[in-house]
Design a protein around this motif. Sequence first.
Motif, PDB file in Angstrom:
ATOM      1  N   GLN A 172     -11.995 -23.570   7.960  1.00  0.00           N
ATOM      2  CA  GLN A 172     -10.602 -23.735   7.553  1.00  0.00           C
ATOM      3  C   GLN A 172      -9.774 -22.460   7.529  1.00  0.00           C
ATOM      4  O   GLN A 172      -8.609 -22.499   7.143  1.00  0.00           O
ATOM      5  N   ARG A 173     -10.339 -21.324   7.882  1.00  0.00           N
ATOM      6  CA  ARG A 173      -9.654 -20.035   7.886  1.00  0.00           C
ATOM      7  C   ARG A 173      -9.218 -19.626   6.481  1.00  0.00           C
ATOM      8  O   ARG A 173      -9.692 -20.178   5.473  1.00  0.00           O
ATOM      9  N   SER A 174      -8.330 -18.614   6.438  1.00  0.00           N
ATOM     10  CA  SER A 174      -7.910 -18.013   5.174  1.00  0.00           C
ATOM     11  C   SER A 174      -6.637 -18.658   4.655  1.00  0.00           C
ATOM     12  O   SER A 174      -5.957 -19.385   5.385  1.00  0.00           O
ATOM     13  N   PRO A 175      -6.282 -18.393   3.395  1.00  0.00           N
ATOM     14  CA  PRO A 175      -5.065 -18.977   2.824  1.00  0.00           C
ATOM     15  C   PRO A 175      -3.821 -18.682   3.644  1.00  0.00           C
ATOM     16  O   PRO A 175      -3.627 -17.561   4.103  1.00  0.00           O
ATOM     17  N   GLY A 176      -2.991 -19.683   3.831  1.00  0.00           N
ATOM     18  CA  GLY A 176      -1.760 -19.538   4.583  1.00  0.00           C
ATOM     19  C   GLY A 176      -1.940 -19.645   6.081  1.00  0.00           C
ATOM     20  O   GLY A 176      -0.966 -19.563   6.826  1.00  0.00           O
ATOM     21  N   GLY A 232      -4.994  -4.175   8.388  1.00  0.00           N
ATOM     22  CA  GLY A 232      -4.097  -3.550   7.436  1.00  0.00           C
ATOM     23  C   GLY A 232      -2.717  -4.161   7.359  1.00  0.00           C
ATOM     24  O   GLY A 232      -1.861  -3.643   6.640  1.00  0.00           O
ATOM     25  N   HIS A 233      -2.466  -5.254   8.072  1.00  0.00           N
ATOM     26  CA  HIS A 233      -1.167  -5.935   8.038  1.00  0.00           C
ATOM     27  C   HIS A 233      -1.255  -7.084   7.048  1.00  0.00           C
ATOM     28  O   HIS A 233      -2.160  -7.925   7.127  1.00  0.00           O
ATOM     29  N   VAL A 234      -0.319  -7.131   6.113  1.00  0.00           N
ATOM     30  CA  VAL A 234      -0.390  -8.116   5.035  1.00  0.00           C
ATOM     31  C   VAL A 234      -0.460  -9.541   5.568  1.00  0.00           C
ATOM     32  O   VAL A 234      -1.306 -10.338   5.145  1.00  0.00           O
ATOM     33  N   GLU A 235       0.425  -9.885   6.463  1.00  0.00           N
ATOM     34  CA  GLU A 235       0.470 -11.261   6.940  1.00  0.00           C
ATOM     35  C   GLU A 235      -0.362 -11.523   8.185  1.00  0.00           C
ATOM     36  O   GLU A 235      -0.889 -12.626   8.345  1.00  0.00           O
ATOM     37  N   LYS A 236      -0.511 -10.551   9.057  1.00  0.00           N
ATOM     38  CA  LYS A 236      -1.128 -10.810  10.363  1.00  0.00           C
ATOM     39  C   LYS A 236      -2.626 -10.547  10.418  1.00  0.00           C
ATOM     40  O   LYS A 236      -3.287 -10.981  11.374  1.00  0.00           O
ATOM     41  N   ASP A 237      -3.158  -9.832   9.449  1.00  0.00           N
ATOM     42  CA  ASP A 237      -4.607  -9.621   9.441  1.00  0.00           C
ATOM     43  C   ASP A 237      -5.297 -10.975   9.305  1.00  0.00           C
ATOM     44  O   ASP A 237      -4.748 -11.919   8.739  1.00  0.00           O
ATOM     45  N   GLU A 238      -6.497 -11.054   9.786  1.00  0.00           N
ATOM     46  CA  GLU A 238      -7.176 -12.341   9.834  1.00  0.00           C
ATOM     47  C   GLU A 238      -8.142 -12.562   8.674  1.00  0.00           C
ATOM     48  O   GLU A 238      -8.296 -13.681   8.197  1.00  0.00           O
ATOM     49  N   SER A 239      -8.814 -11.530   8.224  1.00  0.00           N
ATOM     50  CA  SER A 239      -9.835 -11.745   7.203  1.00  0.00           C
ATOM     51  C   SER A 239      -9.648 -10.834   5.999  1.00  0.00           C
ATOM     52  O   SER A 239      -9.316  -9.657   6.151  1.00  0.00           O
ATOM     53  N   TRP A 240      -9.855 -11.391   4.808  1.00  0.00           N
ATOM     54  CA  TRP A 240      -9.730 -10.670   3.544  1.00  0.00           C
ATOM     55  C   TRP A 240      -8.381  -9.988   3.394  1.00  0.00           C
ATOM     56  O   TRP A 240      -8.289  -8.901   2.847  1.00  0.00           O
ATOM     57  N   HIS A 241      -7.318 -10.596   3.906  1.00  0.00           N
ATOM     58  CA  HIS A 241      -5.984 -10.039   3.724  1.00  0.00           C
ATOM     59  C   HIS A 241      -5.479 -10.396   2.338  1.00  0.00           C
ATOM     60  O   HIS A 241      -5.911 -11.393   1.737  1.00  0.00           O
ATOM     61  N   PRO A 242      -4.564  -9.606   1.756  1.00  0.00           N
ATOM     62  CA  PRO A 242      -4.116  -9.850   0.386  1.00  0.00           C
ATOM     63  C   PRO A 242      -3.180 -11.043   0.275  1.00  0.00           C
ATOM     64  O   PRO A 242      -2.505 -11.420   1.233  1.00  0.00           O
ATOM     65  N   LEU A 243      -3.156 -11.618  -0.921  1.00  0.00           N
ATOM     66  CA  LEU A 243      -2.225 -12.698  -1.209  1.00  0.00           C
ATOM     67  C   LEU A 243      -0.889 -12.132  -1.652  1.00  0.00           C
ATOM     68  O   LEU A 243      -0.849 -11.219  -2.482  1.00  0.00           O
ATOM     69  N   PRO A 244       0.241 -12.628  -1.136  1.00  0.00           N
ATOM     70  CA  PRO A 244       1.542 -12.248  -1.689  1.00  0.00           C
ATOM     71  C   PRO A 244       1.633 -12.735  -3.132  1.00  0.00           C
ATOM     72  O   PRO A 244       1.008 -13.726  -3.516  1.00  0.00           O
ATOM     73  N   GLU A 245       2.432 -12.039  -3.933  1.00  0.00           N
ATOM     74  CA  GLU A 245       2.515 -12.348  -5.355  1.00  0.00           C
ATOM     75  C   GLU A 245       2.940 -13.789  -5.613  1.00  0.00           C
ATOM     76  O   GLU A 245       2.418 -14.462  -6.507  1.00  0.00           O
ATOM     77  N   LYS A 246       3.912 -14.276  -4.844  1.00  0.00           N
ATOM     78  CA  LYS A 246       4.415 -15.623  -5.102  1.00  0.00           C
ATOM     79  C   LYS A 246       3.331 -16.680  -4.906  1.00  0.00           C
ATOM     80  O   LYS A 246       3.314 -17.705  -5.607  1.00  0.00           O
ATOM     81  N   ILE A 247       2.424 -16.440  -3.989  1.00  0.00           N
ATOM     82  CA  ILE A 247       1.329 -17.382  -3.785  1.00  0.00           C
ATOM     83  C   ILE A 247       0.295 -17.236  -4.898  1.00  0.00           C
ATOM     84  O   ILE A 247      -0.196 -18.228  -5.446  1.00  0.00           O
ATOM     85  N   PHE A 248      -0.029 -15.983  -5.231  1.00  0.00           N
ATOM     86  CA  PHE A 248      -1.011 -15.749  -6.283  1.00  0.00           C
ATOM     87  C   PHE A 248      -0.614 -16.432  -7.582  1.00  0.00           C
ATOM     88  O   PHE A 248      -1.435 -17.065  -8.255  1.00  0.00           O
ATOM     89  N   ARG A 249       0.650 -16.306  -7.969  1.00  0.00           N
ATOM     90  CA  ARG A 249       1.081 -16.843  -9.260  1.00  0.00           C
ATOM     91  C   ARG A 249       1.186 -18.365  -9.271  1.00  0.00           C
ATOM     92  O   ARG A 249       1.365 -18.964 -10.325  1.00  0.00           O
ATOM     93  N   LYS A 250       1.081 -18.970  -8.114  1.00  0.00           N
ATOM     94  CA  LYS A 250       1.092 -20.427  -8.062  1.00  0.00           C
ATOM     95  C   LYS A 250      -0.310 -21.025  -8.041  1.00  0.00           C
ATOM     96  O   LYS A 250      -0.461 -22.253  -8.052  1.00  0.00           O
ATOM     97  N   LEU A 251      -1.326 -20.186  -8.019  1.00  0.00           N
ATOM     98  CA  LEU A 251      -2.687 -20.690  -7.984  1.00  0.00           C
ATOM     99  C   LEU A 251      -3.047 -21.342  -9.317  1.00  0.00           C
ATOM    100  O   LEU A 251      -2.767 -20.797 -10.385  1.00  0.00           O
ATOM    101  N   ASP A 252      -3.698 -22.485  -9.253  1.00  0.00           N
ATOM    102  CA  ASP A 252      -4.208 -23.076 -10.485  1.00  0.00           C
ATOM    103  C   ASP A 252      -5.444 -22.311 -10.934  1.00  0.00           C
ATOM    104  O   ASP A 252      -6.014 -21.512 -10.193  1.00  0.00           O
ATOM    105  N   ASN A 253      -5.862 -22.541 -12.151  1.00  0.00           N
ATOM    106  CA  ASN A 253      -6.957 -21.774 -12.725  1.00  0.00           C
ATOM    107  C   ASN A 253      -8.254 -21.913 -11.940  1.00  0.00           C
ATOM    108  O   ASN A 253      -9.005 -20.949 -11.758  1.00  0.00           O
TER     109      ASN A 253
END
Length: 456
Positions: A262-266, A219-240
């Motif tokens: 390769q683990r999760s994003p970030g 339940g921690h945005v940054e410290k969870d290991e799997s299926w954690h959410p993307l922060p908005e700034k990262i999401f909006r930089k994703l290419d299509n």
Amino acid sequence: MATWVLSECAIKPLPQSFPRPRTGFFSFKNTNNPFNQLKIGSSLSINKLTTDLKFPSISSSKRDRRNWVLKVSTPLRVSSVDEQEERGERINGFEDEPGFNPGAPPPFKLSDIRAAIPKHCWVKDPWKSMSYVVRDVAVVFGLAAVAAYLNNWLVWPLYWAGQGTMFWALFVLGHDCGHGSFSSNNKLNSVVGHILHSSILVPYHGWRISHRTHHQNHGHVEKDESWHPLPEKIFRKLDNMTRTLRFTLPFPMLAYPFYLWQRSPGKTGSHFNPNSDLFVPNEKKDVITSTACWTAMAALLVGLSFVVGPIQMLKLYGVPYWVNVMWLDFVTYLHHHGHEDKLPWYRGKEWSYLRGGLTTLDRDYGLINNIHHDIGTHVIHHLFPQIPHYHLVEATEAAKPVLGKYYREPKKSKPIPLHLVGDLIRSMKEDHYVSDTGEVVYYQSGPSLSGSTESK
């Protein structure tokens, strides 16, 4: 690009017209967290683990009760309507509604939940655990023998669905070994865990260590290991293309093997590399052992391909393996996403082990519940992962009166849990990112995946 595919306390909360409490009795550094002092490795003592899980009794002294009162501050005045609206904006992605607030600290403690669970639910029976292993392995070999004998294209699709589900069942039993809920014998847990996980190409210790991190930080945005959410700034930089791979089915349901490498994003590192950021120096030998076992299994599969032919191995093992991967991603995602009500994610002082665990979800899988060892009883498992899987249903029923509205009753499933596919599709369309700021945040929806990339 493949990495983007992955991805408390004792006082009732104040009414909504008052400022939201910012802290609870449980903090990130609370020693009552059963994982804070947990050291998992080849020398782990299960007796110590059980002791670590014995949280303070639900009863307390008068002095403690006085202290609780002193810790509750009284608001100087009632908030105005404008202030309430402004406050609502601070809880990113969620508009407060009258009544229950899922992001508020619960009026109970972890020890209250533990006290409600019958003592026998904590007892591990290695013989019973092994009986499940024998059952599942027998079914796996039986299905393979029948499919190879019949070798009929009317049978193969049924075989793939059944065998892929059984591979997933083997993963769940190995998962129990990793938590120490399989038995109180460390060596037995390690041996069985390696056999089961290696057979489906999972590096046992590498996975076990990263999964421990997931439970420690659920339940921690940054410290969870799997299926954690993307922060908005990262999401909006994703290419299509990356955005499509991350949020368009079936691609996210094929993510697990890439996550292992390769683990999760970030996040950096690999489950196979003993020098990865995932591990500490004294865990390197464990990781090397598991990687060697994985390599041996991969070599065995290559050898068998020369014996029976690559097409036959693809039909007997390859397709069921990917069905297993889809089960794994499907189940693990829906245990943390897809509820009809938005659930909070936390940062900073708002996060606690209890509050993070309460964001997980139970799911009903119909006839599959028994096959995959009641993994759908996920809330109690996340809070107390040392409870054996065959006691989770009873433990959950005992804990419900304590959990109250913080427990979300799963929808009753028909024999085949097709209703969960709709939950998955809806979540993939709506749960895209969380705010870059705020300590209690909720998923928000991004633009159409087919639209142009936005920047912010």
